[in-house]
Design a protein around this motif. Sequence first.
Motif, PDB file in Angstrom:
ATOM      1  N   VAL A 260      12.048   4.741   1.766  1.00  0.00           N
ATOM      2  CA  VAL A 260      12.568   5.871   2.553  1.00  0.00           C
ATOM      3  C   VAL A 260      11.485   6.387   3.501  1.00  0.00           C
ATOM      4  O   VAL A 260      11.711   6.553   4.700  1.00  0.00           O
ATOM      5  CB  VAL A 260      13.054   7.019   1.624  1.00  0.00           C
ATOM      6  CG1 VAL A 260      13.511   8.217   2.440  1.00  0.00           C
ATOM      7  CG2 VAL A 260      14.184   6.529   0.713  1.00  0.00           C
ATOM      8  N   GLU A 261      10.314   6.591   2.936  1.00  0.00           N
ATOM      9  CA  GLU A 261       9.165   7.112   3.699  1.00  0.00           C
ATOM     10  C   GLU A 261       8.862   6.253   4.932  1.00  0.00           C
ATOM     11  O   GLU A 261       8.568   6.765   5.999  1.00  0.00           O
ATOM     12  CB  GLU A 261       7.942   7.123   2.776  1.00  0.00           C
ATOM     13  CG  GLU A 261       6.779   7.887   3.322  1.00  0.00           C
ATOM     14  CD  GLU A 261       6.753   9.312   2.769  1.00  0.00           C
ATOM     15  OE1 GLU A 261       5.667   9.841   2.662  1.00  0.00           O
ATOM     16  OE2 GLU A 261       7.817   9.861   2.453  1.00  0.00           O
TER      17      GLU A 261
ATOM     18  N   ARG B  92      10.251   1.608 -10.084  1.00  0.00           N
ATOM     19  CA  ARG B  92      11.171   1.469  -8.951  1.00  0.00           C
ATOM     20  C   ARG B  92      11.352   2.773  -8.168  1.00  0.00           C
ATOM     21  O   ARG B  92      11.543   2.716  -6.944  1.00  0.00           O
ATOM     22  CB  ARG B  92      12.515   0.921  -9.432  1.00  0.00           C
ATOM     23  CG  ARG B  92      12.458  -0.591  -9.661  1.00  0.00           C
ATOM     24  CD  ARG B  92      13.821  -1.132 -10.031  1.00  0.00           C
ATOM     25  NE  ARG B  92      14.218  -0.690 -11.368  1.00  0.00           N
ATOM     26  CZ  ARG B  92      15.453  -0.749 -11.840  1.00  0.00           C
ATOM     27  NH1 ARG B  92      16.425  -1.213 -11.077  1.00  0.00           N
ATOM     28  NH2 ARG B  92      15.718  -0.360 -13.066  1.00  0.00           N
ATOM     29  N   PRO B  93      11.286   3.950  -8.837  1.00  0.00           N
ATOM     30  CA  PRO B  93      11.394   5.178  -8.035  1.00  0.00           C
ATOM     31  C   PRO B  93      10.325   5.249  -6.936  1.00  0.00           C
ATOM     32  O   PRO B  93      10.603   5.716  -5.829  1.00  0.00           O
ATOM     33  CB  PRO B  93      11.179   6.290  -9.074  1.00  0.00           C
ATOM     34  CG  PRO B  93      11.676   5.694 -10.351  1.00  0.00           C
ATOM     35  CD  PRO B  93      11.283   4.248 -10.284  1.00  0.00           C
ATOM     36  N   HIS B  94       9.116   4.761  -7.225  1.00  0.00           N
ATOM     37  CA  HIS B  94       8.059   4.783  -6.203  1.00  0.00           C
ATOM     38  C   HIS B  94       8.394   3.829  -5.060  1.00  0.00           C
ATOM     39  O   HIS B  94       8.129   4.118  -3.896  1.00  0.00           O
ATOM     40  CB  HIS B  94       6.710   4.385  -6.819  1.00  0.00           C
ATOM     41  CG  HIS B  94       6.295   5.259  -7.969  1.00  0.00           C
ATOM     42  ND1 HIS B  94       6.067   4.771  -9.236  1.00  0.00           N
ATOM     43  CD2 HIS B  94       6.133   6.595  -8.041  1.00  0.00           C
ATOM     44  CE1 HIS B  94       5.749   5.777 -10.034  1.00  0.00           C
ATOM     45  NE2 HIS B  94       5.786   6.889  -9.343  1.00  0.00           N
TER      46      HIS B  94
ATOM     47  N   ASP C  53       0.816  -1.222   0.000  1.00  0.00           N
ATOM     48  CA  ASP C  53       0.000   0.000   0.000  1.00  0.00           C
ATOM     49  C   ASP C  53       0.846   1.268   0.000  1.00  0.00           C
ATOM     50  O   ASP C  53       0.479   2.275  -0.614  1.00  0.00           O
ATOM     51  CB  ASP C  53      -0.925   0.035   1.223  1.00  0.00           C
ATOM     52  CG  ASP C  53      -2.158  -0.818   0.986  1.00  0.00           C
ATOM     53  OD1 ASP C  53      -2.326  -1.290  -0.154  1.00  0.00           O
ATOM     54  OD2 ASP C  53      -2.935  -1.013   1.940  1.00  0.00           O
ATOM     55  N   ALA C  54       1.978   1.202   0.700  1.00  0.00           N
ATOM     56  CA  ALA C  54       2.856   2.383   0.757  1.00  0.00           C
ATOM     57  C   ALA C  54       3.397   2.700  -0.634  1.00  0.00           C
ATOM     58  O   ALA C  54       3.562   3.862  -1.009  1.00  0.00           O
ATOM     59  CB  ALA C  54       4.002   2.143   1.734  1.00  0.00           C
ATOM     60  N   VAL C  55       3.650   1.643  -1.413  1.00  0.00           N
ATOM     61  CA  VAL C  55       4.136   1.825  -2.788  1.00  0.00           C
ATOM     62  C   VAL C  55       3.027   2.419  -3.658  1.00  0.00           C
ATOM     63  O   VAL C  55       3.246   3.359  -4.421  1.00  0.00           O
ATOM     64  CB  VAL C  55       4.619   0.482  -3.377  1.00  0.00           C
ATOM     65  CG1 VAL C  55       5.044   0.657  -4.827  1.00  0.00           C
ATOM     66  CG2 VAL C  55       5.758  -0.086  -2.543  1.00  0.00           C
ATOM     67  N   LEU C  56       1.822   1.875  -3.501  1.00  0.00           N
ATOM     68  CA  LEU C  56       0.683   2.382  -4.278  1.00  0.00           C
ATOM     69  C   LEU C  56       0.437   3.859  -3.995  1.00  0.00           C
ATOM     70  O   LEU C  56       0.130   4.629  -4.898  1.00  0.00           O
ATOM     71  CB  LEU C  56      -0.593   1.589  -3.942  1.00  0.00           C
ATOM     72  CG  LEU C  56      -0.713   0.199  -4.547  1.00  0.00           C
ATOM     73  CD1 LEU C  56      -2.047  -0.415  -4.158  1.00  0.00           C
ATOM     74  CD2 LEU C  56      -0.571   0.243  -6.062  1.00  0.00           C
TER      75      LEU C  56
END
Length: 275
Positions: free
Chosen positions: A142-143, A134-136, A121-124
Amino acid sequence: MAEKVDLHTHTYFSDGILSPRALVVLAAERGISCLSITDHDSIDGLEEATEAGREYGVEIIPGVELSATLGVKDIHILGYLFDPSNRALRTTLDLFKKERFHRAVRIVRKLNQLNIPLRFDAVLERAGHGAIGRPHIAEALVEEGLTSDYVQAFEHYIGDSGPAYEPKYRISPEDAMAIIADAGGISILAHPGWYVNEEELMQLIRAGLDGIETVHPAHDDGRRRFYRDIASAYFLLESGGSDYHGGRRNDDENFGTCVVGREIPAAMRRRLFIQ
Ligand code: AMP
Ligand code: FE
Ligand code: FE
Ligand code: ZN
């Protein structure tokens, strides 16, 4: 240069920051009268941009930047002036999007197996409207405090030789050019100065490129002249633009300054025998 034309930009439908509308508004502010949004493997921004373009007096040229593979290299083929409703083109873009999603799932699974508790979910959330890249994933790592910074995310985990790397779905340059041609458009090799040597460039020209992107922030005057001479020698079109990502890469000053003239889209239209 009387009229400013920018044929290479990105929105939040790929890895840019701005919405298509916001990009068009900014283009008008900076005196750009003709714009193409060339999101990576997506034309989802075209409709909104066209609508905003009508309001703000900016002509919108259908565009896309397709990822293809040449040997082990990832290269980008820009497509212009295709029919956006073309069935085969749409199917390919849908497939790209789906494959990117599944690949992100696989990368997150690999990370979890490495005891990095990244939530999908954090990636989405990072990807927002766009196709997941991959940048996401790096930003999400990091987030969530799972790695110290963006570059470390690539170095330790998801870089090309990292333990959580997964290859991307890619097509050959020939297939990319055929998809664009079948949809009635033209194919331009994006920023050759970034990744191809002369031999590879000739290989792509023989494979049927319509043109080369000569004007790009990564090309200095010498490079521009070099590619311009090749374009002229092989009767190819030229193209150019800012490759603006909405400020994601300190690229703000390029938008409105790294431009070409009206003769560029005019030549593209002549090649396609359209007005
Ligand atoms: P993808 O298309 O999902 O494979 O993501 C490719 C993008 O990831 C590239 O355009 C870069 O922005 C970024 N990237 C790839 N490798 C690295 C790296 N080693 N360090 C920083 N960013 C990278
Ligand atoms: Fe990009
Ligand atoms: Fe590119
Ligand atoms: Zn681009």
